[in-house]
Design an enzyme around this catalytic site. Structure first.
Site, PDB file in Angstrom:
ATOM      1  N   ASP A 280      21.516 -12.294   3.681  1.00  0.00           N
ATOM      2  CA  ASP A 280      22.555 -12.978   2.450  1.00  0.00           C
ATOM      3  C   ASP A 280      24.013 -12.817   2.432  1.00  0.00           C
ATOM      4  O   ASP A 280      24.809 -12.337   4.133  1.00  0.00           O
ATOM      5  CB  ASP A 280      21.829 -11.120   1.181  1.00  0.00           C
ATOM      6  CG  ASP A 280      22.402 -11.303   0.460  1.00  0.00           C
ATOM      7  OD1 ASP A 280      22.836 -12.858   0.061  1.00  0.00           O
ATOM      8  OD2 ASP A 280      21.970 -11.385  -1.246  1.00  0.00           O
TER       9      ASP A 280
HETATM   10  C1  BGC Z   1      22.617 -13.133  -3.435  1.00  0.00           C
HETATM   11  C2  BGC Z   1      22.105 -14.261  -3.502  1.00  0.00           C
HETATM   12  C3  BGC Z   1      22.077 -14.720  -3.240  1.00  0.00           C
HETATM   13  C4  BGC Z   1      23.696 -16.118  -1.734  1.00  0.00           C
HETATM   14  C5  BGC Z   1      23.949 -17.206  -1.930  1.00  0.00           C
HETATM   15  C6  BGC Z   1      24.445 -13.712  -2.750  1.00  0.00           C
HETATM   16  O1  BGC Z   1      25.956 -12.577  -3.287  1.00  0.00           O
HETATM   17  O2  BGC Z   1      22.686 -11.577  -3.782  1.00  0.00           O
HETATM   18  O3  BGC Z   1      20.748 -14.408  -4.245  1.00  0.00           O
HETATM   19  O4  BGC Z   1      20.880 -15.967  -2.868  1.00  0.00           O
HETATM   20  O5  BGC Z   1      24.452 -15.107  -2.821  1.00  0.00           O
HETATM   21  O6  BGC Z   1      24.328 -17.679  -2.953  1.00  0.00           O
END
Ligand code: BGC
Length: 771
Positions: free
Chosen positions: A240
């Site tokens: 993530d």
């Molecule tokens: C989120 C993800 C997301 C990623 C990219 C993170 O903060 O938890 O779900 O895909 O950011 O935007």
């Protein structure tokens, strides 16, 4: 993708490239080039590919990237969020949404769409529940697998997230989820497992949080043993955004790609670790190879694709009509009579300014947005509208969600004696990625409006827009009908109007319970934790499992949803096959057939649900658990026979001594019906299966030794005549039962037997105990 003079990279090139890349280049492939792109290696013709959010619509930022970026992204169809998609309980429909998402992803030259999220809704308060499917792992896993299948059928990848146990936003970047093995296996992992084993997502995104003290981003048990060795995952694990804790430990554990770029910092650490002999270069090859494989897969389908925004908007409308759940409909107040619909009073700013998606990384720039007022107008229905409250989105200023006594009084005056449709729900600021709600209530301004309007209106219909369940107890009696539309995407307004007017029939069913009070939810006792730790003390008992086990009152149970017709369930027959040591996990063991009939005057979609219970289990169980469902469109008077098959795995629980899936023999209750608390068909069958035998250890009881015939004979021989007191068939059964529970080691010290000395006990343990 970056331009290159080399021939496009293919899957067959990956081994050669790995041998030609320098260590530095391989390490650089293990992290992004920027926020959304993988690293290119121009020297060898390796292009960068783009990955972007999100689960229910593409969020490709056209300009500068920001994290939960609201910087303008390209227009894309905003479908209902996962909370709504799950409410369809319709695999085929969810797959069609996936196909459309896949086409838009391809058309925008994006390799991987960052979704779906299959984390469980442990608490109704999780700020990101709108992006998740359900409180039930079976429903979430099945539907998400279809979504992934649909997206990937278009030649682009998905990212199954957030692996694992990311069930709250509070402290999400460092909280340690303290969860026991069985709960993890039965509640928090199965949706991931189903998607991985059924649909092989191109990527899995590890979560920010720790599980039992270990960051998911560096957990070899999670990222390799479970994900790859047990489930056979073949794709790539991506972090993530910002989830990396220790990059070197992470790559070793199975975290292939770090996103976004760490500006070369962590690539340097990987190189240094290899040079220092602390990290095997083969581990870097493995990770870089997976990145190259993903790039090559994306390049396999680089021909230009376009999509028709109008067709996708029509699909968004169709899906939104299917996601809405009709919670109540007293005296069949819905559908409204179109002949008198012109005399409606429509109340609530959300009718004009729809709340249709959630905030954070999943936020889509829709190709169109249709409010309920637009939809009434499109039908030439000149409804009388009164905003009733102020919404920040409409006022254009954050923090402006508020009651307005003047607006409310106007709306109430207009509603007197007429049919009022009140649009209410959660303003955007109430739920978002990044934080959790601290209560489950609608804003006071909305509740007051519902109450005051319903006190004077001839009939009151409430249309709700919110991403996660809200408490209804305080006001639901005032409403004649309640239509829960979740966050219905860009066509949520037209879908709501189509349902109100009966152009379409609601067919959604609750994918999450609506408890009568938040305090009835067992998980709330330990939500959201403190000092960096959250203990999942409720264990298996989330959602309906907990509410049913404690007998808590619900406003509406899991699985509930009305439509404009009615259904009858009849003729349940349950056949079982014996489970043997060689029965495969995926083999069908129980087959349930029953008939569902449309007993009303309109067409509609029935959603038969099958729950299983184990009344005499040796382990803690919820009274019932969803194990099968389907979606059956029926004309008035039409019947259909439905067959649902349960596999060995569907009938298993996770045994914490054997560390595996085990089927208990004995009574199995199979219940079929329209919700977890409306199960008119129940059959109890006897399931034949081998009795699970726990391995012997130092503290095993007499009864546990008895389950191992050879060990038991040797033990009885060692104890000598005193062993009679353990004989259930002779003497006093009450005594025998009491003695059966004694750990055998106690026999060596309590003077029961001279034969079973501590030394002899150790010998028996060495021979028959677990290693
Ligand atoms: C989120 C993800 C997301 C990623 C990219 C993170 O903060 O938890 O779900 O895909 O950011 O935007």
């Amino acid at each position: 993708m970056t331009a290159s003079t080399h021939a496009p990279l293919t899957l067959g090139d990956v081994p050669r490239l790995l041998s030609e890349l320098t260590l530095e280049e391989k390490a650089s492939l293990c992290s992004g080039q920027d926020f959304w792109n993988t690293q290119a290696v121009e020297r060898l013709g390796v292009p960068a590919v783009m990955v972007t959010d999100g689960p229910h619509g593409l969020r490709k930022q056209a300009g500068a990237a920001d994290h939960v970026g609201l910087n303008d992204s390209v227009p894309a169809t905003c479908f209902p969020t996962a909370a709504g998609l799950a409410s369809t309980w319709d695999r085929g429909l969810v797959r069609r949404v996936g196909e459309a998402l896949g086409v838009e992803t391809r058309a925008n030259d994006v390799a991987v769409l960052l979704g779906p999220g299959v984390n469980m809704k442990r608490s109704p308060l999780c700020g990101r529940n709108f992006e998740y499917f359900s409180e039930d792992p079976h429903l979430a896993g099945e539907l998400a697998a279809d979504l992934v299948d649909g997206i990937q059928s278009q030649g682009v990848g998905t990212s199954l997230k957030h692996f694992a146990a990311n069930n709250q936003e509070t402290d999400r970047m460092r909280v340690s989820v303290e969860v026991d093995e069985r709960t993890l296996r039965e509640i928090y992992l199965p949706a991931f497992e189903t998607v991985v084993t059924r649909a092989q997502p191109w990527t899995v995104m590890c979560a920010y949080n720790k599980i039992n003290g270990v960051y998911a981003s560096r957990d070899p048990w999670l990222l390799t043993r479970v994900l790859r060795d047990e489930w056979g995952f073949e794709g790539l694990v991506v972090s993530d955004w910002g989830a990396v804790d220790d990059r070197v430990a992470g790559v070793d554990a199975g975290l292939d790609l770090e996103m976004p770029s760490s500006g070369g910092l962590n690539d340097g650490r990987i190189v240094a670790a290899v040079r220092a002999g602390e990290l095997d270069e083969a581990v870097v090859d493995r990770a870089a190879g997976r990145v190259l494989t993903m790039v090559a897969r994306a390049l396999q389908h680089s021909d230009a694709v376009t999509f028709d925004a109008a067709t996708h908007h029509a699909l968004a409308h169709e899906v939104a009509t299917r996601t809405a759940v009709l919670l109540k409909n007293d005296a069949d107040v819905l559908p409204l009579d179109p002949a008198t619909a012109g005399d409606l009073v429509v109340v609530g700013e959300m009718a004009r300014t729809p709340r249709y998606q959630g905030a954070g990384s999943s936020q889509v720039n829709p190709t169109r947005l249709v409010s309920a007022l637009d939809a009434f107008a499109e039908r030439d229905l000149d409804v009388d509208f009164h905003p009733g409250y102020v919404l920040a989105e409409a006022a254009g200023k954050p923090g402006q969600d508020r009651a307005d006594a003047g607006l409310r009084a106007e709306a109430v005056a207009a509603a007197a004696g007429r049919t009022a449709v009140v649009f209410a729900g959660l303003p955007a600021a109430h739920e978002s990625e990044g934080y959790d709600r601290d209560h489950m209530e609608l804003p006071d301004a909305h509740v007051a409006l519902i109450r005051e309007v319903s006190a004077v209106a001839a009939r009151t219909v409430v249309v709700l827009s919110n991403g996660s369940a809200v408490t209804l107890s305080g006001w639901q009696d005032a409403a004649d009908a309640i239509l829960e539309t979740w966050l219905g995407g860009q066509a949520s307004g037209s879908a709501a109007v189509a349902l109100l007017l009966g152009e379409a029939a609601p067919s959604g069913r609750l994918a999450e319970s609506i408890p009568a009070a938040l305090s009835a939810v067992p998980a709330q006792l330990g939500f959201p934790g403190e000092h960096g730790t959250v203990r999942y003390g409720e264990g298996l008992f989330i959602g309906y499992r907990g509410l049913d086990a404690t007998g808590a009152a619900v406003s509406y149970p899991f699985g509930h949803g009305l439509t404009y017709t009615s259904f009858a369930y009849t003729d349940l027959v349950v056949d079982t096959e014996e489970v043997t040591a060689t029965t495969a996990q995926g083999a069908g063991v129980v087959r349930a057939t029953f008939t569902v009939t449309n007993t009303g005057a309109r067409e509609g979609v029935a959603v038969p649900q099958l729950y299983v219970g184990r009344p005499r289990s040796a382990v803690a169980r919820a009274p019932r658990e969803l194990r099968g469902f389907t979606s059956v469109p029926l004309q008035p008077g039409e019947s259909q026979q439905v067959e649902l098959t349960l596999t060995r795995r569907d009938l298993s629980h996770w045994d914490t001594e054997l560390h595996g899936w085990v089927v208990e023999p004995g009574a199995l209750e199979v219940a079929v019906g329209a919700s977890s608390r409306d199960l008119p068909l129940v059959a109890t069958v006897d399931l034949a299966a081998p009795t699970p035998v726990a391995p012997l250890h130092r503290y095993s009881t007499v009864a546990e030794w008895r389950a191992h015939p050879q060990a038991w004979d040797a033990l009885v021989a060692a104890i000598g005549p005193a062993a009679q007191m353990f004989d259930e068939s002779a003497g006093d059964p009450a005594h025998a039962a009491m003695f059966s529970a004694i750990p055998v080691i106690k026999v060596t010290t309590m003077g029961f037997s001279e034969g079973l000395t501590p030394e002899r006990f150790e010998e028996l343990l060495a021979t028959y105990g677990e290693a």
